[in-house]
Design an enzyme around this catalytic site. Sequence first.
Site, PDB file in Angstrom:
ATOM      1  N   CYS A 113      44.197  42.981  45.955  1.00  0.00           N
ATOM      2  CA  CYS A 113      43.682  44.331  46.206  1.00  0.00           C
ATOM      3  C   CYS A 113      44.787  45.330  46.558  1.00  0.00           C
ATOM      4  O   CYS A 113      44.567  46.538  46.503  1.00  0.00           O
ATOM      5  CB  CYS A 113      42.631  44.299  47.311  1.00  0.00           C
ATOM      6  SG  CYS A 113      41.155  43.364  46.866  1.00  0.00           S
ATOM      7  N   HIS A 254      41.813  51.504  50.202  1.00  0.00           N
ATOM      8  CA  HIS A 254      41.179  50.457  49.405  1.00  0.00           C
ATOM      9  C   HIS A 254      39.702  50.396  49.778  1.00  0.00           C
ATOM     10  O   HIS A 254      39.340  50.476  50.953  1.00  0.00           O
ATOM     11  CB  HIS A 254      41.854  49.110  49.676  1.00  0.00           C
ATOM     12  CG  HIS A 254      41.133  47.954  49.084  1.00  0.00           C
ATOM     13  ND1 HIS A 254      40.733  47.906  47.767  1.00  0.00           N
ATOM     14  CD2 HIS A 254      40.719  46.779  49.640  1.00  0.00           C
ATOM     15  CE1 HIS A 254      40.114  46.763  47.525  1.00  0.00           C
ATOM     16  NE2 HIS A 254      40.090  46.064  48.654  1.00  0.00           N
ATOM     17  N   ASN A 284      33.862  46.943  45.347  1.00  0.00           N
ATOM     18  CA  ASN A 284      35.281  46.594  45.452  1.00  0.00           C
ATOM     19  C   ASN A 284      35.791  46.193  44.072  1.00  0.00           C
ATOM     20  O   ASN A 284      35.456  45.133  43.556  1.00  0.00           O
ATOM     21  CB  ASN A 284      35.458  45.447  46.447  1.00  0.00           C
ATOM     22  CG  ASN A 284      36.913  45.075  46.670  1.00  0.00           C
ATOM     23  OD1 ASN A 284      37.803  45.509  45.950  1.00  0.00           O
ATOM     24  ND2 ASN A 284      37.157  44.243  47.673  1.00  0.00           N
TER      25      ASN A 284
END
Length: 328
Positions: A113, A254, A284
């Site tokens: 990520c 994020h 996500n």
Amino acid sequence: MKAAITATGKFLPQEILSNKDLEKMIDTNDEWIRTRTGISERRILRDPDKATSYLCTGVAQQILEKRGIPASEIDLIIVATMTPDMFFPSTACLVQRNIEAMNAWAFDLSGACSGFLYALNTGAQFIAAGTHRKVLVIGGEKMSSIIDYTDRNTCVLFGDGAAGVLLEPACDDNHGLLDARLHADGRGGDHLYMRGGGSLHPATHDTVSQGLHFLYQDGKQVFKAAVTQMADIAAEVMEGNGLTSDDISYLIPHQANNRIIQATAERMGLPKEKVAINIDRYGNTSAATVPLCIAELDEAGLLKPDDNLILVSFGAGYTWGGIYLKWQ
């Protein structure tokens, strides 16, 4: 020589997987998902013949069109992904072929990520060295390819998508990527991983039957680490560059969990109007979350010259980091 973002792009699958859809698949409900994660829906690339390179190619084509340049002017393509089409060739090479950027070299970067921040800083180094003039940096994931849709702890979280930027030399040393602070701690590897498919556990009937090719996450441990590290790195970047909350135009975090985002914003003393959030619509998307936010802000005309942007991320590895960008 600093590197600045001169164009942005995003590419998302058309199909929407809503919380209501998930209610029909697993033991969960819309309220439970929204209150704990902030997610209402996510995009899914269902076509088995299309993968991460398809999404990233769409991003690259959009960036070239916006910038008004041919693919032949691109010097380098970096794709941040943990869901490549295949081990080799790299997804970046597939994108290079698809857009016919025959003067560019290309490689993938795996930072989970945090991959886009890792890739953005890497691309900026080639600009800073004076050896490259136009670098495509793309974060793209087909997360649905590694998600177990019988595991309610993980399948509600992730979606598919891609986004990216074009890096070019900044107009001066006071604009572009001004600071990057990137970290890793391999001790976190036991809490977020996919065991199957690599050289340790090559694909076999047993690895498939044991579910080793699906993402595993110890949610509590990852949440605890992410809250701390994202908030800490955001504060570190602010303080290290003499910035106050009034100086910051946008926090671009994020998009893993809305509570993590809120905790980071509170640590920075930022109101919600200064925080880029799209987790409700996309979930996500791993390496694609930060560039998706940048692209949407850019498309909406919300990014102005001299805007101060703080980018922060946290992912498997553990990996995390923060970047300070001044828009030009």
